[in-house]
Design an enzyme around this catalytic site. Sequence first.
Site, PDB file in Angstrom:
ATOM      1  N   SER A   1       0.811  -1.175  -0.257  1.00  0.00           N
ATOM      2  CA  SER A   1       0.230   0.278   0.070  1.00  0.00           C
ATOM      3  C   SER A   1       0.772   1.593  -0.238  1.00  0.00           C
ATOM      4  O   SER A   1       2.111   0.618   0.377  1.00  0.00           O
ATOM      5  CB  SER A   1      -0.580   0.065   1.184  1.00  0.00           C
ATOM      6  OG  SER A   1      -0.445  -0.536   2.689  1.00  0.00           O
TER       7      SER A   1
ATOM      8  N   GLU B   1       0.511   5.746   0.690  1.00  0.00           N
ATOM      9  CA  GLU B   1       0.481   6.816   2.385  1.00  0.00           C
ATOM     10  C   GLU B   1       0.641   8.119   1.226  1.00  0.00           C
ATOM     11  O   GLU B   1       1.989   8.287   0.809  1.00  0.00           O
ATOM     12  CB  GLU B   1       0.444   6.632   2.948  1.00  0.00           C
ATOM     13  CG  GLU B   1       0.283   7.625   3.945  1.00  0.00           C
ATOM     14  CD  GLU B   1       0.296   7.593   5.141  1.00  0.00           C
ATOM     15  OE1 GLU B   1       0.862   6.724   5.984  1.00  0.00           O
ATOM     16  OE2 GLU B   1       0.744   8.487   6.115  1.00  0.00           O
TER      17      GLU B   1
ATOM     18  N   ASP C   1      -2.769  13.757  16.691  1.00  0.00           N
ATOM     19  CA  ASP C   1      -2.384  14.749  17.669  1.00  0.00           C
ATOM     20  C   ASP C   1      -2.486  16.032  17.818  1.00  0.00           C
ATOM     21  O   ASP C   1      -1.906  16.440  16.707  1.00  0.00           O
ATOM     22  CB  ASP C   1      -0.174  14.649  16.834  1.00  0.00           C
ATOM     23  CG  ASP C   1       0.312  12.985  17.837  1.00  0.00           C
ATOM     24  OD1 ASP C   1      -0.033  12.802  18.875  1.00  0.00           O
ATOM     25  OD2 ASP C   1       0.812  12.624  16.630  1.00  0.00           O
TER      26      ASP C   1
ATOM     27  N   TYR D   1       3.455   0.882  16.720  1.00  0.00           N
ATOM     28  CA  TYR D   1       4.351   1.401  17.135  1.00  0.00           C
ATOM     29  C   TYR D   1       5.448   0.511  18.021  1.00  0.00           C
ATOM     30  O   TYR D   1       5.412   1.021  19.846  1.00  0.00           O
ATOM     31  CB  TYR D   1       4.194   3.038  18.627  1.00  0.00           C
ATOM     32  CG  TYR D   1       3.939   4.155  17.549  1.00  0.00           C
ATOM     33  CD1 TYR D   1       5.081   5.057  16.845  1.00  0.00           C
ATOM     34  CD2 TYR D   1       2.621   4.536  17.054  1.00  0.00           C
ATOM     35  CE1 TYR D   1       4.323   6.388  17.236  1.00  0.00           C
ATOM     36  CE2 TYR D   1       2.117   5.074  16.005  1.00  0.00           C
ATOM     37  CZ  TYR D   1       2.931   6.180  16.467  1.00  0.00           C
ATOM     38  OH  TYR D   1       2.656   7.566  15.747  1.00  0.00           O
TER      39      TYR D   1
ATOM     40  N   LYS E   1      -6.629  -2.183  21.551  1.00  0.00           N
ATOM     41  CA  LYS E   1      -6.890  -1.649  20.102  1.00  0.00           C
ATOM     42  C   LYS E   1      -7.401  -2.541  19.194  1.00  0.00           C
ATOM     43  O   LYS E   1      -8.654  -2.545  18.970  1.00  0.00           O
ATOM     44  CB  LYS E   1      -5.943  -1.024  20.022  1.00  0.00           C
ATOM     45  CG  LYS E   1      -5.635   0.265  18.865  1.00  0.00           C
ATOM     46  CD  LYS E   1      -5.219   1.362  18.622  1.00  0.00           C
ATOM     47  CE  LYS E   1      -3.752   1.187  18.352  1.00  0.00           C
ATOM     48  NZ  LYS E   1      -3.021   1.822  17.792  1.00  0.00           N
TER      49      LYS E   1
ATOM     50  N   PHE F   1      13.187  14.898  11.849  1.00  0.00           N
ATOM     51  CA  PHE F   1      11.161  14.143  12.375  1.00  0.00           C
ATOM     52  C   PHE F   1      11.120  12.913  13.503  1.00  0.00           C
ATOM     53  O   PHE F   1      10.342  12.852  14.161  1.00  0.00           O
ATOM     54  CB  PHE F   1      10.449  14.403  10.917  1.00  0.00           C
ATOM     55  CG  PHE F   1       9.264  13.749  10.758  1.00  0.00           C
ATOM     56  CD1 PHE F   1       8.232  14.099  11.072  1.00  0.00           C
ATOM     57  CD2 PHE F   1       8.513  12.694  10.686  1.00  0.00           C
ATOM     58  CE1 PHE F   1       7.025  14.452  11.256  1.00  0.00           C
ATOM     59  CE2 PHE F   1       7.478  12.326  10.338  1.00  0.00           C
ATOM     60  CZ  PHE F   1       6.743  13.438  10.989  1.00  0.00           C
TER      61      PHE F   1
ATOM     62  N   HIS G   1       3.836  -0.992   4.044  1.00  0.00           N
ATOM     63  CA  HIS G   1       2.808   0.505   3.669  1.00  0.00           C
ATOM     64  C   HIS G   1       4.104   1.385   3.285  1.00  0.00           C
ATOM     65  O   HIS G   1       4.943   1.188   4.244  1.00  0.00           O
ATOM     66  CB  HIS G   1       2.451   0.479   5.280  1.00  0.00           C
ATOM     67  CG  HIS G   1       1.668   2.135   4.424  1.00  0.00           C
ATOM     68  ND1 HIS G   1       0.259   1.551   3.942  1.00  0.00           N
ATOM     69  CD2 HIS G   1       1.957   3.216   5.060  1.00  0.00           C
ATOM     70  CE1 HIS G   1      -0.108   3.087   4.235  1.00  0.00           C
ATOM     71  NE2 HIS G   1       0.740   3.933   4.902  1.00  0.00           N
TER      72      HIS G   1
HETATM   73  P1  FAD Z   1      -3.332   5.611  20.080  1.00  0.00           P
HETATM   74  O1  FAD Z   1      -3.535   3.707  20.085  1.00  0.00           O
HETATM   75  O2  FAD Z   1      -5.030   6.515  21.020  1.00  0.00           O
HETATM   76  O3  FAD Z   1      -2.478   5.026  21.481  1.00  0.00           O
HETATM   77  C1  FAD Z   1      -1.646   7.221  21.272  1.00  0.00           C
HETATM   78  C2  FAD Z   1      -0.702   6.816  23.547  1.00  0.00           C
HETATM   79  O4  FAD Z   1      -1.790   6.579  24.063  1.00  0.00           O
HETATM   80  C3  FAD Z   1       0.044   5.877  23.192  1.00  0.00           C
HETATM   81  O5  FAD Z   1       1.403   5.800  24.196  1.00  0.00           O
HETATM   82  C4  FAD Z   1      -0.925   4.901  23.868  1.00  0.00           C
HETATM   83  O6  FAD Z   1       0.195   3.471  24.662  1.00  0.00           O
HETATM   84  C5  FAD Z   1      -1.672   5.338  24.805  1.00  0.00           C
HETATM   85  N1  FAD Z   1      -3.166   4.523  25.085  1.00  0.00           N
HETATM   86  C6  FAD Z   1      -3.932   4.079  24.429  1.00  0.00           C
HETATM   87  N2  FAD Z   1      -5.695   3.520  24.579  1.00  0.00           N
HETATM   88  C7  FAD Z   1      -4.954   4.445  26.115  1.00  0.00           C
HETATM   89  C8  FAD Z   1      -5.371   3.705  27.087  1.00  0.00           C
HETATM   90  N3  FAD Z   1      -6.527   3.747  27.060  1.00  0.00           N
HETATM   91  N4  FAD Z   1      -4.642   5.077  28.882  1.00  0.00           N
HETATM   92  C9  FAD Z   1      -4.036   4.893  28.242  1.00  0.00           C
HETATM   93  N5  FAD Z   1      -3.682   5.486  27.645  1.00  0.00           N
HETATM   94  C10 FAD Z   1      -4.096   4.424  26.493  1.00  0.00           C
HETATM   95  N6  FAD Z   1      -1.780  11.627  12.768  1.00  0.00           N
HETATM   96  C11 FAD Z   1      -2.622  12.214  11.926  1.00  0.00           C
HETATM   97  O7  FAD Z   1      -2.733  13.276  12.735  1.00  0.00           O
HETATM   98  N7  FAD Z   1      -2.872  12.189  10.633  1.00  0.00           N
HETATM   99  C12 FAD Z   1      -3.334  10.838  10.017  1.00  0.00           C
HETATM  100  O8  FAD Z   1      -3.237  11.056   9.022  1.00  0.00           O
HETATM  101  C13 FAD Z   1      -1.925   9.999  10.815  1.00  0.00           C
HETATM  102  N8  FAD Z   1      -1.939   8.420   9.867  1.00  0.00           N
HETATM  103  C14 FAD Z   1      -0.337   8.219  10.789  1.00  0.00           C
HETATM  104  C15 FAD Z   1      -0.273   6.902   9.883  1.00  0.00           C
HETATM  105  C16 FAD Z   1       0.246   5.786  10.453  1.00  0.00           C
HETATM  106  C17 FAD Z   1       0.590   4.347  10.027  1.00  0.00           C
HETATM  107  C18 FAD Z   1       0.565   6.128  11.879  1.00  0.00           C
HETATM  108  C19 FAD Z   1       1.756   5.125  12.469  1.00  0.00           C
HETATM  109  C20 FAD Z   1       0.451   7.314  12.181  1.00  0.00           C
HETATM  110  C21 FAD Z   1      -0.320   8.112  11.511  1.00  0.00           C
HETATM  111  N9  FAD Z   1      -0.576   9.134  12.245  1.00  0.00           N
HETATM  112  C22 FAD Z   1      -1.333  10.074  12.130  1.00  0.00           C
HETATM  113  C23 FAD Z   1      -0.250   9.496  14.125  1.00  0.00           C
HETATM  114  C24 FAD Z   1      -0.566   9.383  15.374  1.00  0.00           C
HETATM  115  O9  FAD Z   1      -2.190   9.952  14.572  1.00  0.00           O
HETATM  116  C25 FAD Z   1      -0.269   9.643  16.440  1.00  0.00           C
HETATM  117  O10 FAD Z   1       1.267   8.748  16.582  1.00  0.00           O
HETATM  118  C26 FAD Z   1      -0.725   9.379  17.969  1.00  0.00           C
HETATM  119  O11 FAD Z   1       0.331  10.494  18.774  1.00  0.00           O
HETATM  120  C27 FAD Z   1      -1.137   7.913  18.125  1.00  0.00           C
HETATM  121  O12 FAD Z   1      -1.990   7.502  17.467  1.00  0.00           O
HETATM  122  P2  FAD Z   1      -2.693   6.264  17.895  1.00  0.00           P
HETATM  123  O13 FAD Z   1      -3.772   5.215  16.597  1.00  0.00           O
HETATM  124  O14 FAD Z   1      -1.309   5.230  17.575  1.00  0.00           O
HETATM  125  O15 FAD Z   1      -3.052   6.513  19.010  1.00  0.00           O
END
Ligand code: FAD
Length: 277
Positions: free
Chosen positions: A7, A9, A100, A136, A156, A207, A257
């Site tokens: 895929s 991006e 974020d 991650y 998740k 970055f 990806h």
């Molecule tokens: P989560 O899974 O929610 O995790 C974030 C943090 O919260 C982690 O430290 C986790 O341990 C903690 N956590 C999770 N659940 C809980 C809980 N129940 N209680 C306490 N802590 C918890 N960002 C954008 O803004 N736009 C994008 O399009 C984008 N695309 C991305 C694509 C990929 C493939 C990747 C790898 C990242 C992308 N990101 C994007 C970045 C991502 O949104 C950020 O890294 C963000 O900080 C974490 O997202 P997540 O979905 O992993 O969050």
Amino acid sequence: MDIPNLSFEFFPPKTPEGAVKLRTARQQLYAYRPKFCSVTFGAGGSTQEGTLMTVREIAAEGMAAAPHLSCIGASYDSVRALLQGYRAEGIRRIVALRGDLPSGYGIGGEFHHARDLVEFIRAETGDWFHIEVAAYHETHPQARSPQEDLRHFIEKMRAGADSAITQYFFNSDAYFRFIDEVGAAGMSVPIVPGIMPITNASQLLRFSDVCGAEVPRWIRLRLQSFGDDRASILAFGREVVADLCDQLLAGGAPGLHIYTLNHAAPALDLLQDLGGR
Ligand code: FAD
């Protein structure tokens, strides 16, 4: 080599010229028959229109398109409306993320973690969407500990995600260890490595420091030693990333990806290198 689960991006282009360039890049990349092309979503919904427009274009080109959707700061109503819109467009895959917010935005919103979004998508739309989430495997930068981060990742997945895409990386050991740990917790979901071609050394090093991606010391030092010698950076980066992908695929990674940053050439070089091995 035919890569399963390939895929690409992209991010939504900011100008009409950028949109034209991206169209050309996509046409070149389609030759490798990707499973889908994903489009990022700016923090706090800042690229919502651009994401939708790019996704529409990809779908109109006959390719499976996957919008990213980040939930931090969003309301249930706004996410519901977006999901309905994507569904009406015939989109079947979503990359569900926390996102974020830039500093100063506060937290707000009705979602706290990506798991909340996965649960919401399943509750609202059943099995309509294939849900991808972020992994991650070198530990999310805000995680309290690697063990807690792994536990949150598994929660998740259990909430209804189908597969995951990792943050980019340059060291396969942590990836395979993560796969083993997730497997030991009883989850067998595809976790596709995210691959970042190396093209701009200073940007990559800057970055990576903030986004939870480790650049091994030997790669960092070699890149820094090239200074402004772009040809050497490109040649070295091409070799390092192709070796990494070889190791990953040989070790059983379910696909690749590629973070294209909207450029076709680095991804095409990589795929050509892999094909020729
Ligand atoms: P989560 O899974 O929610 O995790 C974030 C943090 O919260 C982690 O430290 C986790 O341990 C903690 N956590 C999770 N659940 C809980 C809980 N129940 N209680 C306490 N802590 C918890 N960002 C954008 O803004 N736009 C994008 O399009 C984008 N695309 C991305 C694509 C990929 C493939 C990747 C790898 C990242 C992308 N990101 C994007 C970045 C991502 O949104 C950020 O890294 C963000 O900080 C974490 O997202 P997540 O979905 O992993 O969050």
